[in-house]
Design a protein around this motif. Structure first.
Motif, PDB file in Angstrom:
ATOM      1  N   GLY A   1      48.904  30.985  20.765  1.00  0.00           N
ATOM      2  CA  GLY A   1      47.646  30.098  20.593  1.00  0.00           C
ATOM      3  C   GLY A   1      47.227  29.026  20.450  1.00  0.00           C
ATOM      4  O   GLY A   1      47.559  29.335  19.085  1.00  0.00           O
ATOM      5  N   ALA A   2      45.811  28.233  20.464  1.00  0.00           N
ATOM      6  CA  ALA A   2      45.140  27.315  19.349  1.00  0.00           C
ATOM      7  C   ALA A   2      44.263  27.333  19.798  1.00  0.00           C
ATOM      8  O   ALA A   2      43.497  27.598  21.046  1.00  0.00           O
ATOM      9  CB  ALA A   2      46.278  25.587  19.777  1.00  0.00           C
ATOM     10  N   SER A   3      43.484  26.451  19.065  1.00  0.00           N
ATOM     11  CA  SER A   3      42.054  26.306  18.987  1.00  0.00           C
ATOM     12  C   SER A   3      41.929  25.175  20.041  1.00  0.00           C
ATOM     13  O   SER A   3      42.146  23.825  19.975  1.00  0.00           O
ATOM     14  CB  SER A   3      41.631  26.074  17.931  1.00  0.00           C
ATOM     15  N   PRO A   4      40.921  25.850  21.521  1.00  0.00           N
ATOM     16  CA  PRO A   4      40.963  24.730  22.058  1.00  0.00           C
ATOM     17  C   PRO A   4      39.473  23.676  21.652  1.00  0.00           C
ATOM     18  O   PRO A   4      40.003  22.213  22.338  1.00  0.00           O
ATOM     19  CB  PRO A   4      40.052  25.224  23.325  1.00  0.00           C
TER      20      PRO A   4
ATOM     21  N   ALA B   1      40.287  39.450  23.807  1.00  0.00           N
ATOM     22  CA  ALA B   1      39.788  38.197  23.601  1.00  0.00           C
ATOM     23  C   ALA B   1      39.345  37.283  25.104  1.00  0.00           C
ATOM     24  O   ALA B   1      37.896  36.600  25.025  1.00  0.00           O
ATOM     25  CB  ALA B   1      40.732  37.173  22.723  1.00  0.00           C
ATOM     26  N   ALA B   2      39.636  37.212  25.447  1.00  0.00           N
ATOM     27  CA  ALA B   2      38.832  37.218  26.955  1.00  0.00           C
ATOM     28  C   ALA B   2      37.724  37.882  27.461  1.00  0.00           C
ATOM     29  O   ALA B   2      36.642  37.242  27.650  1.00  0.00           O
ATOM     30  CB  ALA B   2      39.947  37.039  28.244  1.00  0.00           C
ATOM     31  N   ALA B   3      37.278  39.111  27.687  1.00  0.00           N
ATOM     32  CA  ALA B   3      36.569  39.693  27.639  1.00  0.00           C
ATOM     33  C   ALA B   3      35.919  39.731  26.386  1.00  0.00           C
ATOM     34  O   ALA B   3      33.948  40.029  26.911  1.00  0.00           O
ATOM     35  CB  ALA B   3      36.502  41.570  27.330  1.00  0.00           C
TER      36      ALA B   3
ATOM     37  N   ILE C   1      40.952  32.422  14.780  1.00  0.00           N
ATOM     38  CA  ILE C   1      41.071  31.528  15.456  1.00  0.00           C
ATOM     39  C   ILE C   1      39.089  30.630  16.632  1.00  0.00           C
ATOM     40  O   ILE C   1      39.098  29.935  16.436  1.00  0.00           O
ATOM     41  CB  ILE C   1      42.194  31.391  17.230  1.00  0.00           C
ATOM     42  N   ASN C   2      38.975  32.289  17.200  1.00  0.00           N
ATOM     43  CA  ASN C   2      37.862  31.709  17.997  1.00  0.00           C
ATOM     44  C   ASN C   2      37.093  31.503  16.778  1.00  0.00           C
ATOM     45  O   ASN C   2      35.894  30.815  17.138  1.00  0.00           O
ATOM     46  CB  ASN C   2      37.135  33.727  18.504  1.00  0.00           C
ATOM     47  N   ALA C   3      36.707  31.802  15.372  1.00  0.00           N
ATOM     48  CA  ALA C   3      36.036  31.673  14.580  1.00  0.00           C
ATOM     49  C   ALA C   3      35.907  30.554  13.882  1.00  0.00           C
ATOM     50  O   ALA C   3      36.016  29.930  12.656  1.00  0.00           O
ATOM     51  CB  ALA C   3      35.629  32.869  12.720  1.00  0.00           C
ATOM     52  N   ASN C   4      37.286  29.383  14.091  1.00  0.00           N
ATOM     53  CA  ASN C   4      37.213  28.519  13.781  1.00  0.00           C
ATOM     54  C   ASN C   4      37.887  28.136  12.164  1.00  0.00           C
ATOM     55  O   ASN C   4      37.520  27.470  11.959  1.00  0.00           O
ATOM     56  CB  ASN C   4      36.390  27.873  13.598  1.00  0.00           C
ATOM     57  N   ALA C   5      38.693  29.603  11.514  1.00  0.00           N
ATOM     58  CA  ALA C   5      39.278  29.759  10.165  1.00  0.00           C
ATOM     59  C   ALA C   5      41.286  29.395  10.583  1.00  0.00           C
ATOM     60  O   ALA C   5      42.025  29.075   9.975  1.00  0.00           O
ATOM     61  CB  ALA C   5      39.488  30.950  10.586  1.00  0.00           C
ATOM     62  N   ILE C   6      41.310  29.058  11.828  1.00  0.00           N
ATOM     63  CA  ILE C   6      42.925  29.474  12.227  1.00  0.00           C
ATOM     64  C   ILE C   6      42.792  28.433  13.425  1.00  0.00           C
ATOM     65  O   ILE C   6      42.262  28.004  14.512  1.00  0.00           O
ATOM     66  CB  ILE C   6      43.599  30.273  12.549  1.00  0.00           C
TER      67      ILE C   6
END
Length: 327
Positions: free
Chosen positions: A221-224, A99-101, A81-86
């Protein structure tokens, strides 16, 4: 016509744990006025889950497109998700704090309450170990940034040990199973159906269960980047509600679900059914609360004490109310 496609990208073995949900609002209730035909949801799943359960429950008639990719752990989903792949996926508190860290671009939009009875440290059947204390100086495998790493640390603390008292080995799910079977690990912190499977074939036995260590809190979780799009929010809420209804339906007939799941994840039906019936609490999807953030902060504190994460990680900003009104 709705589109359901499964990506051929597979990220290791299936995650061998089960998410189920309570009956939520009727699919399609959220943002019913939105035209969703041009929306595509890129959904992270585990083999035998969404792509099996939703069709079996007759809930795969999406008014939007869905593209699935398989993963075997929540930390990989958070990274994707962070990489915008999902766009959407699930994980426990542990991937969340890592992930937060890392200042990852993810947003928690819902909570899943679930059982903790399918997670444990296992040892080979012939191991002389009878407690976690007996693992001093031994090689112990775990899955990095997952519940397995967390409950291993907590179990060691309970035995007045630390990670420095063992030889910890970070391995993926499939690599850990191979290492245990080959005899290159003295113990393995793992989760899911793999535990009753290796118990049944005589490979291993449970040394200690994590049932009373884990909170049982998981997150969707979702992509913001997509949460500002009303059509995406409508589709995501509809999808989550369908999933909740499908899991609740499955849990009302566990023998049928075990029968459907067995050939997909290639585990004997009786093992799946036994594991489902042994769950210590039902699964339920719900809006997240402040208590969920507090619980996740407690997890982060444990990792900070081990110098694996920085102190004072702020998790609150990762929680979004974008879907809350529709869950």
């Amino acid at each position: 016509m709705p589109t359901l496609s499964v990506s051929r990208r597979h990220f290791g073995l299936a995650a061998l744990s089960l998410f189920a949900g309570s009956t939520l609002m009727h699919p399609g209730a959220a943002h019913s006025s939105e035209n969703l035909s041009n929306v595509t949801l890129r959904v992270a799943t585990y083999r035998g889950f969404d792509t099996t359960l939703l069709p079996a429950a007759g809930l795969d008639n999406f008014p939007y497109k869905v593209e699935f990719s398989e993963f075997n752990s929540g930390n990989l989903i958070a990274q994707a998700i962070n990489a915008n792949a999902i766009d959407i996926g699930t994980w426990s508190e542990i991937p969340l704090v890592f992930a937060a860290a890392a200042s990852a671009l993810i947003s928690v939009v819902a909570t899943i309450d679930g059982p903790t009875s399918n997670q444990a440290v296992v040892v080979p059947v012939g191991s002389p170990a009878h407690s976690i204390r007996d693992l001093r100086g031994k090689k112990v495998g775990y899955i990095r940034s997952t519940t397995a790493q967390y409950f291993l640390i907590r179990m060691l603390q309970q035995a007045d040990l630390t990670l420095s008292d063992i030889t910890p080995v970070a391995l993926g799910l499939s690599e850990g199973l191979t290492a245990l079977k080959s005899g290159s690990l003295d113990a393995w912190a793992t989760y899911g159906y793999v535990i009753p499977m290796i118990e049944a074939d005589g490979t291993a036995r449970v040394l200690q269960s994590a049932e009373n260590i884990l909170s049982g809190h998981y997150f969707i979780g979702a992509s913001p980047a997509r949460l500002s799009d009303p059509a995406f929010v409508a589709a995501a809420a509809d999808y989550i509600n369908r999933l909740g209804k499908a899991y609740a339906t499955a849990m009302q007939d566990k023998p049928r679900w075990a029968h459907i799941l067995a050939p997909v994840i290639r585990i004997p039906e009786k093992i799946i059914l036994s594991d489902l019936e042994a769950e210590n609490r039902p699964y339920r999807i719900r809006p997240w609360t402040g208590a969920d953030i507090t619980s996740a902060h407690a997890v982060a504190k444990i990792f900070a004490e081990q110098k694996l994460l920085p102190e004072h990680i702020d998790l609150k900003n990762l929680f979004s109310n974008a879907l809350t009104p529709f869950l």
